[in-house]
Motif scaffolding. Structure first.
Motif, mmCIF file in Angstrom:
data_model
loop_
_atom_site.group_PDB
_atom_site.id
_atom_site.type_symbol
_atom_site.label_atom_id
_atom_site.label_comp_id
_atom_site.label_asym_id
_atom_site.label_seq_id
_atom_site.Cartn_x
_atom_site.Cartn_y
_atom_site.Cartn_z
ATOM 1 N N UNK A 18 58.974 23.819 47.700
ATOM 2 C CA UNK A 18 58.350 22.516 47.461
ATOM 3 C C UNK A 18 56.870 22.661 47.169
ATOM 4 N N UNK A 19 56.171 23.448 48.002
ATOM 5 C CA UNK A 19 54.728 23.588 47.838
ATOM 6 C C UNK A 19 54.377 24.377 46.585
ATOM 7 N N UNK A 20 55.194 25.370 46.263
ATOM 8 C CA UNK A 20 54.810 26.269 45.183
ATOM 9 C C UNK A 20 55.138 25.723 43.799
ATOM 10 N N UNK A 21 55.993 24.714 43.708
ATOM 11 C CA UNK A 21 56.335 24.188 42.402
ATOM 12 C C UNK A 21 55.350 23.125 41.930
ATOM 13 N N UNK A 22 54.417 22.727 42.810
ATOM 14 C CA UNK A 22 53.403 21.748 42.441
ATOM 15 C C UNK A 22 52.160 22.467 41.934
ATOM 16 N N UNK A 23 51.552 21.943 40.888
ATOM 17 C CA UNK A 23 50.321 22.528 40.374
ATOM 18 C C UNK A 23 49.134 22.152 41.237
ATOM 19 N N UNK A 24 48.055 22.922 41.138
ATOM 20 C CA UNK A 24 46.858 22.687 41.943
ATOM 21 C C UNK A 24 46.187 21.359 41.630
ATOM 22 N N UNK A 25 46.355 20.850 40.404
ATOM 23 C CA UNK A 25 45.612 19.652 39.987
ATOM 24 C C UNK A 25 46.478 18.402 39.892
ATOM 25 N N UNK A 26 47.650 18.453 40.490
ATOM 26 C CA UNK A 26 48.513 17.274 40.480
ATOM 27 C C UNK A 26 47.969 16.230 41.443
ATOM 28 N N UNK A 27 48.233 14.942 41.188
ATOM 29 C CA UNK A 27 47.709 13.892 42.068
ATOM 30 C C UNK A 27 48.263 13.989 43.478
ATOM 31 N N UNK A 28 47.543 13.380 44.439
ATOM 32 C CA UNK A 28 47.944 13.404 45.830
ATOM 33 C C UNK A 28 49.351 12.835 45.991
ATOM 34 N N UNK A 29 50.112 13.447 46.872
ATOM 35 C CA UNK A 29 51.503 13.074 47.042
ATOM 36 C C UNK A 29 51.656 11.751 47.794
ATOM 37 N N UNK A 30 52.482 10.864 47.261
ATOM 38 C CA UNK A 30 52.805 9.603 47.933
ATOM 39 C C UNK A 30 54.087 9.827 48.730
ATOM 40 N N UNK A 31 53.987 10.614 49.747
ATOM 41 C CA UNK A 31 55.150 10.987 50.549
ATOM 42 C C UNK A 31 54.796 10.817 52.021
ATOM 43 N N UNK A 32 55.792 10.842 52.913
ATOM 44 C CA UNK A 32 55.518 10.684 54.344
ATOM 45 C C UNK A 32 54.538 11.732 54.868
ATOM 46 N N UNK A 33 53.825 11.340 55.932
ATOM 47 C CA UNK A 33 52.794 12.196 56.520
ATOM 48 C C UNK A 33 53.346 13.556 56.920
ATOM 49 N N UNK A 111 46.397 17.380 60.371
ATOM 50 C CA UNK A 111 45.927 16.483 59.314
ATOM 51 C C UNK A 111 46.722 16.722 58.034
ATOM 52 N N UNK A 112 47.496 15.708 57.637
ATOM 53 C CA UNK A 112 48.399 15.855 56.495
ATOM 54 C C UNK A 112 47.656 15.986 55.175
ATOM 55 N N UNK A 113 46.536 15.271 55.029
ATOM 56 C CA UNK A 113 45.820 15.202 53.754
ATOM 57 C C UNK A 113 45.475 16.580 53.185
ATOM 58 N N UNK A 114 45.128 17.524 54.075
ATOM 59 C CA UNK A 114 44.786 18.862 53.583
ATOM 60 C C UNK A 114 45.487 19.979 54.350
ATOM 61 N N UNK A 115 46.457 19.620 55.192
ATOM 62 C CA UNK A 115 47.203 20.642 55.917
ATOM 63 C C UNK A 115 46.392 21.406 56.939
ATOM 64 N N UNK A 146 48.598 13.096 61.734
ATOM 65 C CA UNK A 146 47.868 11.957 61.171
ATOM 66 C C UNK A 146 47.679 12.206 59.679
ATOM 67 N N UNK A 147 47.356 11.156 58.947
ATOM 68 C CA UNK A 147 47.220 11.312 57.504
ATOM 69 C C UNK A 147 45.899 11.937 57.096
ATOM 70 N N UNK A 148 44.806 11.549 57.774
ATOM 71 C CA UNK A 148 43.476 11.979 57.327
ATOM 72 C C UNK A 148 42.584 12.376 58.498
ATOM 73 N N UNK A 149 41.499 13.056 58.178
ATOM 74 C CA UNK A 149 40.518 13.433 59.195
ATOM 75 C C UNK A 149 39.880 12.191 59.805
ATOM 76 N N UNK A 150 39.601 11.182 58.974
ATOM 77 C CA UNK A 150 38.975 9.957 59.497
ATOM 78 C C UNK A 150 39.894 9.270 60.507
ATOM 79 N N UNK A 151 41.200 9.282 60.254
ATOM 80 C CA UNK A 151 42.154 8.711 61.208
ATOM 81 C C UNK A 151 42.148 9.504 62.510
ATOM 82 N N UNK A 152 42.096 10.834 62.399
ATOM 83 C CA UNK A 152 42.056 11.694 63.583
ATOM 84 C C UNK A 152 40.813 11.419 64.421
ATOM 85 N N UNK A 153 39.670 11.291 63.753
ATOM 86 C CA UNK A 153 38.412 11.039 64.468
ATOM 87 C C UNK A 153 38.428 9.674 65.151
#
Length: 202
Positions: A18-33, A111-115, A146-153
């Protein structure tokens, strides 16, 4: 958590496909956290093991130790609660960094946004990331996603209120990348060999 069961087949390692078939510049994934975290964590180079219960955590830890020939190694830990929880696993702990090349820790959030894995003084005291051993074993639960660092903080601020921990930072670079020096929240970081033991607690 259904997504993890689908990805891992119940305690199995996630496929890299799943991770390797996506390109580096593809838009952020609209998928569960949970799925987003899995993709980015693997992309960062982390080794991920999903566990449905503590028996699977115990088995996974034994496999990690066997795989790396760590049977006679001390585990560096700064969290007495973690040592108590794993007291039956026959691990030998030390709080002396010089005696170990394995850091065993919990975390505040995943943090899901950047793993990345968010930690603070509760886990690493006042140490910088580059002062920690190169091998990390992190024990976390699915409720810490959590989805993002701001949510975690925000959650940290609400949870600790007037006793907010310091030294808040993220573990993100599990292999050398050009981005290491540009991420201020990972200041003092160095690439780490990271294993994540993730326990289902929903």
């Amino acid at each position: 958590m259904g997504v993890f069961k689908k990805l891992f087949g119940g305690g199995k390692k996630v496929s890299k496909e799943t991770a390797e078939t996506r390109g580096d510049h593809m838009p952020d994934l609209k998928i569960p956290v949970d799925e987003k975290f899995t993709i980015y964590f693997k992309k960062n180079g982390g080794k991920f093991i999903y566990c449905e219960d503590f028996a699977e955590v115990s088995e996974a830890l034994k496999n990690i130790i066997s795989e790396n020939d760590w049977q006679n190694h001390l585990f560096y830990s700064l969290d007495p609660r973690l040592e108590t929880k794993f007291a039956s696993e026959n691990l030998q702990f030390t709080d002396n960094r010089k005696e170990s090349n394995i850091f065993f820790t919990t975390c505040e959030h995943l943090v899901a946004h950047n793993g990345s894995i968010l930690v603070c003084s509760n886990q690493i005291k006042e140490k910088k990331l580059d002062e920690l051993p190169s091998n990390l074993v992190v024990f976390a639960t699915t409720s810490q996603l959590v989805d993002s660092i701001s949510e975690a903080l925000k959650i940290i601020k609400e949870r600790y209120q007037k006793n907010i921990p310091n030294n808040i930072t993220t573990l993100k670079h599990f292999q050398p990348t050009a981005e290491n020096k540009d991420d201020f929240l990972s200041y003092g970081s160095a690439s780490k060999n990271v294993y994540l033991l993730l326990l289902e607690d929903f």
